[in-house]
Write a protein that holds these residues in place. Structure first.
Motif, short mmCIF file in Angstrom:
data_model
loop_
_atom_site.label_atom_id
_atom_site.label_comp_id
_atom_site.label_asym_id
_atom_site.label_seq_id
_atom_site.Cartn_x
_atom_site.Cartn_y
_atom_site.Cartn_z
N UNK A 91 -66.57 -56.91 -1.73
CA UNK A 91 -66.44 -55.55 -1.79
C UNK A 91 -67.39 -54.46 -1.20
N UNK A 92 -66.96 -53.35 -0.67
CA UNK A 92 -67.70 -52.44 -0.14
C UNK A 92 -67.45 -51.14 -0.67
N UNK A 93 -68.60 -50.43 -1.28
CA UNK A 93 -68.46 -49.29 -1.93
C UNK A 93 -68.59 -47.96 -0.95
N UNK A 94 -67.75 -47.17 -1.03
CA UNK A 94 -67.80 -46.27 0.09
C UNK A 94 -68.27 -44.84 -0.49
N UNK A 95 -67.85 -44.39 -1.54
CA UNK A 95 -68.34 -43.40 -2.38
C UNK A 95 -67.39 -42.93 -3.26
N UNK A 96 -67.77 -41.95 -4.41
CA UNK A 96 -67.03 -41.75 -5.65
C UNK A 96 -66.21 -42.82 -6.32
N UNK A 97 -66.77 -43.97 -6.55
CA UNK A 97 -66.05 -45.00 -7.02
C UNK A 97 -64.86 -45.61 -6.14
N UNK A 98 -64.83 -45.41 -4.99
CA UNK A 98 -64.06 -46.24 -3.99
C UNK A 98 -64.55 -47.39 -3.19
N UNK A 99 -63.49 -48.38 -3.43
CA UNK A 99 -64.09 -49.51 -2.72
C UNK A 99 -63.03 -50.18 -1.88
N UNK A 100 -63.54 -50.64 -0.70
CA UNK A 100 -62.74 -51.31 0.25
C UNK A 100 -62.88 -52.89 0.06
N UNK A 101 -62.16 -53.76 0.26
CA UNK A 101 -62.21 -55.37 0.56
C UNK A 101 -62.44 -55.76 1.73
N UNK A 102 -63.32 -56.62 2.01
CA UNK A 102 -63.49 -57.29 3.20
C UNK A 102 -62.20 -57.54 3.77
N UNK B 231 -68.07 -51.29 -11.57
CA UNK B 231 -68.32 -49.79 -11.81
C UNK B 231 -69.02 -49.55 -13.05
N UNK B 232 -68.53 -50.61 -14.02
CA UNK B 232 -69.37 -50.27 -15.25
C UNK B 232 -70.79 -50.55 -15.22
N UNK B 233 -71.09 -51.51 -14.73
CA UNK B 233 -72.76 -51.82 -14.67
C UNK B 233 -73.39 -50.62 -13.67
N UNK B 234 -72.70 -50.35 -12.72
CA UNK B 234 -73.32 -49.23 -11.97
C UNK B 234 -73.29 -47.73 -12.52
N UNK B 235 -72.88 -47.99 -13.80
CA UNK B 235 -72.53 -46.23 -14.23
C UNK B 235 -73.44 -46.04 -15.44
N UNK B 236 -74.20 -46.99 -16.09
CA UNK B 236 -75.12 -46.64 -17.19
C UNK B 236 -76.26 -47.49 -17.08
N UNK B 237 -77.27 -46.99 -17.53
CA UNK B 237 -78.73 -47.90 -17.50
C UNK B 237 -78.89 -48.69 -18.74
N UNK B 238 -79.38 -49.79 -18.50
CA UNK B 238 -79.54 -50.74 -19.65
C UNK B 238 -80.44 -50.22 -20.60
N UNK B 239 -81.19 -49.41 -20.09
CA UNK B 239 -82.12 -48.55 -21.38
C UNK B 239 -81.28 -47.80 -22.27
N UNK B 240 -79.88 -47.58 -21.99
CA UNK B 240 -79.24 -46.76 -23.04
C UNK B 240 -78.27 -47.57 -23.94
N UNK B 241 -78.56 -48.84 -23.90
CA UNK B 241 -77.72 -49.61 -24.73
C UNK B 241 -78.97 -50.45 -25.65
N UNK B 242 -79.21 -49.42 -26.82
CA UNK B 242 -79.98 -50.00 -27.82
C UNK B 242 -79.59 -51.23 -28.57
N UNK B 243 -80.28 -52.35 -28.77
CA UNK B 243 -79.93 -53.56 -29.46
C UNK B 243 -79.30 -54.30 -28.57
N UNK B 244 -78.75 -54.10 -27.37
CA UNK B 244 -77.89 -55.02 -26.54
C UNK B 244 -78.28 -54.98 -25.36
#
Length: 185
Positions: A170-181, A82-95
């Motif tokens: 895990x399988x993303x359905x929508x809106x941050x909801x996941x199902x497990x295999x 969820x974290x890596x899918x919700x922000x661009x790497x360009x938005x993290x100046x210096x890291x």
């Protein structure tokens, strides 16, 4: 705990439609993003397709380097996905997202992109240039040049998650909801 997977069987690592993490690197830059539009394409040599929007930082690094990795996260990594899918790497100046979220990696065998620890499978991919598909559809075709999987749940060319619920993909359905295999029948 990862073991080498025969390239002829590597398509089976994606065959059940999991959410994936794409890692990329070029020069001294690296990035990580969540991706759901990833698909096995061919057996021998093994190929995959992945859709990466033209505006993403990952795409910039992928195109510059000509390679990327597909990492298959599991249930215990949902918050990281969820974290890596919700922000661009360009938005993290210096890291970067790896440092920002404490994501541990290890070196790939054939490419420069890092592989994410604690995932259950990894595919190292070399882009097959198809400018029309890339520019028109954001669609990349790549050859899998190395593949690895967690031996506890992938052996003899098959997934077997029983007894390892925390390692289910895990399988993303929508809106941050996941199902497990789920249960095999």
């Amino acid at each position: 705990m990862a073991k080498q997977v025969d390239l002829i069987s590597s398509h089976r690592l994606l065959n059940h439609g999991p959410t994936t993490i794409i890692t990329s690197a070029h020069a001294d830059k690296r990035n990580i993003m969540a991706a759901a539009w990833v698909c096995a394409l061919d057996f021998n040599p093994p190929k995959v397709t992945v859709v990466i929007d033209s505006k993403t930082y990952s795409r910039e690094l992928m195109e510059a380097e000509g390679t990327f990795a597909i990492n298959l996260p599991c249930v215990k990594q949902i918050e990281m996905v969820k974290k890596v899918g919700s922000i661009s790497g360009r938005d993290l100046a210096g890291t970067d997202k790896f440092a920002e979220y404490g994501i541990e990696t290890f070196a790939a065998q054939e490419i420069s992109a890092p592989l994410v620890k604690d995932c259950v499978a990894w595919l190292e991919c070399k882009i097959i240039p198809e400018p029309h598909n890339q520019n028109t559809y954001d669609l990349f075709i790549a050859e899998v040049v190395a593949a690895h999987a967690d031996a506890r749940i992938f052996s003899d060319g098959r997934w077997h998650f029983e007894g390892h619920d925390e390692l289910r993909t895990i399988h993303h359905i929508a809106g941050g909801v996941f199902y497990a295999t789920g249960q095999a029948y």
